[in-house]
Design a protein around this motif. Structure first.
Motif, mmCIF file in Angstrom:
data_model
loop_
_atom_site.group_PDB
_atom_site.id
_atom_site.type_symbol
_atom_site.label_atom_id
_atom_site.label_comp_id
_atom_site.label_asym_id
_atom_site.label_seq_id
_atom_site.Cartn_x
_atom_site.Cartn_y
_atom_site.Cartn_z
ATOM 1 N N GLN A 2 0.783 7.011 17.911
ATOM 2 C CA GLN A 2 2.028 6.968 18.692
ATOM 3 C C GLN A 2 2.006 7.963 19.844
ATOM 4 O O GLN A 2 2.610 7.725 20.881
ATOM 5 C CB GLN A 2 3.243 7.195 17.794
ATOM 6 N N LEU A 3 1.295 9.077 19.653
ATOM 7 C CA LEU A 3 1.148 10.051 20.733
ATOM 8 C C LEU A 3 0.043 9.641 21.706
ATOM 9 O O LEU A 3 -0.189 10.319 22.699
ATOM 10 C CB LEU A 3 0.847 11.437 20.165
ATOM 11 N N ASP A 4 -0.622 8.538 21.410
ATOM 12 C CA ASP A 4 -1.710 7.997 22.233
ATOM 13 C C ASP A 4 -2.819 9.044 22.423
ATOM 14 O O ASP A 4 -3.279 9.292 23.535
ATOM 15 C CB ASP A 4 -1.183 7.515 23.586
ATOM 16 N N LEU A 5 -3.212 9.662 21.302
ATOM 17 C CA LEU A 5 -4.257 10.676 21.332
ATOM 18 C C LEU A 5 -5.470 10.204 20.533
ATOM 19 O O LEU A 5 -5.319 9.611 19.467
ATOM 20 C CB LEU A 5 -3.756 11.986 20.712
ATOM 21 N N SER A 6 -6.636 10.498 21.049
ATOM 22 C CA SER A 6 -7.862 10.259 20.285
ATOM 23 C C SER A 6 -7.918 11.297 19.174
ATOM 24 O O SER A 6 -7.181 12.292 19.192
ATOM 25 C CB SER A 6 -9.082 10.413 21.194
ATOM 26 N N LYS A 32 0.854 -1.186 0.000
ATOM 27 C CA LYS A 32 0.000 0.000 0.000
ATOM 28 C C LYS A 32 0.888 1.233 0.000
ATOM 29 O O LYS A 32 1.808 1.321 0.802
ATOM 30 C CB LYS A 32 -0.882 -0.024 1.246
ATOM 31 N N PRO A 33 0.626 2.193 -0.894
ATOM 32 C CA PRO A 33 1.449 3.397 -0.871
ATOM 33 C C PRO A 33 1.253 4.170 0.425
ATOM 34 O O PRO A 33 0.137 4.286 0.916
ATOM 35 C CB PRO A 33 0.965 4.204 -2.079
ATOM 36 N N LEU A 34 2.325 4.658 0.973
ATOM 37 C CA LEU A 34 2.262 5.416 2.215
ATOM 38 C C LEU A 34 1.851 6.835 1.897
ATOM 39 O O LEU A 34 2.398 7.468 1.008
ATOM 40 C CB LEU A 34 3.621 5.374 2.911
ATOM 41 N N LYS A 35 0.864 7.325 2.628
ATOM 42 C CA LYS A 35 0.300 8.631 2.334
ATOM 43 C C LYS A 35 0.272 9.503 3.575
ATOM 44 O O LYS A 35 0.494 9.040 4.685
ATOM 45 C CB LYS A 35 -1.132 8.464 1.810
ATOM 46 N N THR A 36 -0.055 10.764 3.357
ATOM 47 C CA THR A 36 -0.195 11.714 4.451
ATOM 48 C C THR A 36 -1.215 11.213 5.457
ATOM 49 O O THR A 36 -1.019 11.337 6.662
ATOM 50 C CB THR A 36 -0.604 13.095 3.905
ATOM 51 N N SER A 37 -2.297 10.616 4.964
ATOM 52 C CA SER A 37 -3.332 10.109 5.867
ATOM 53 C C SER A 37 -2.763 9.052 6.812
ATOM 54 O O SER A 37 -3.085 9.037 8.002
ATOM 55 C CB SER A 37 -4.515 9.544 5.080
ATOM 56 N N ASP A 38 -1.896 8.198 6.284
ATOM 57 C CA ASP A 38 -1.271 7.161 7.114
ATOM 58 C C ASP A 38 -0.329 7.779 8.144
ATOM 59 O O ASP A 38 -0.278 7.343 9.293
ATOM 60 C CB ASP A 38 -0.491 6.168 6.244
ATOM 61 N N LEU A 39 0.422 8.790 7.719
ATOM 62 C CA LEU A 39 1.338 9.479 8.629
ATOM 63 C C LEU A 39 0.569 10.118 9.782
ATOM 64 O O LEU A 39 0.954 9.976 10.942
ATOM 65 C CB LEU A 39 2.141 10.544 7.880
ATOM 66 N N ILE A 40 -0.521 10.784 9.472
ATOM 67 C CA ILE A 40 -1.304 11.457 10.513
ATOM 68 C C ILE A 40 -1.881 10.437 11.499
ATOM 69 O O ILE A 40 -1.792 10.625 12.708
ATOM 70 C CB ILE A 40 -2.414 12.317 9.879
ATOM 71 N N ARG A 41 -2.428 9.352 10.981
ATOM 72 C CA ARG A 41 -2.984 8.311 11.855
ATOM 73 C C ARG A 41 -1.898 7.715 12.745
ATOM 74 O O ARG A 41 -2.080 7.553 13.951
ATOM 75 C CB ARG A 41 -3.651 7.216 11.016
#
Length: 84
Positions: free
Chosen positions: A19-23, A5-14
């Motif tokens: 990783q920051l353990d934020l909702s 799967k191509p890595l996208k901005t959406s994946d980075l944000i998620r």
């Protein structure tokens, strides 16, 4: 994450948010945007504004090595800034 799967901005944000353990709600509050906006970013239906991208970049910098790993994984070398 699916292989191939191509890595996208959406994946980075998620990934950053997880990783920051934020909702999505707390992540949205940190960036000064609505939960719906974060949801749209993660769905890939919209992209963050330049201002939001700057705040996301600052979050990645504050994460140190973990943030740098995310940048290396999700952003092609040509898009990375020299000072990261």
């Amino acid at each position: 994450m699916e292989l191939g799967k191509p890595l996208k901005t959406s994946d980075l944000i998620r990934e950053l948010r997880q990783q920051l353990d934020l909702s999505q709600e707390k992540f949205a509050a940190k960036l000064g945007v609505s939960v719906r906006t974060v949801n749209r970013w993660e769905n890939g239906s919209t992209l963050p504004s330049q201002m939001a991208l700057k705040l996301i970049e600052e979050m990645l910098h504050k994460m140190g090595k973990a943030g740098k790993k995310l940048v290396n994984e999700y952003l092609p070398k040509a898009e990375q800034r020299e000072d990261f």
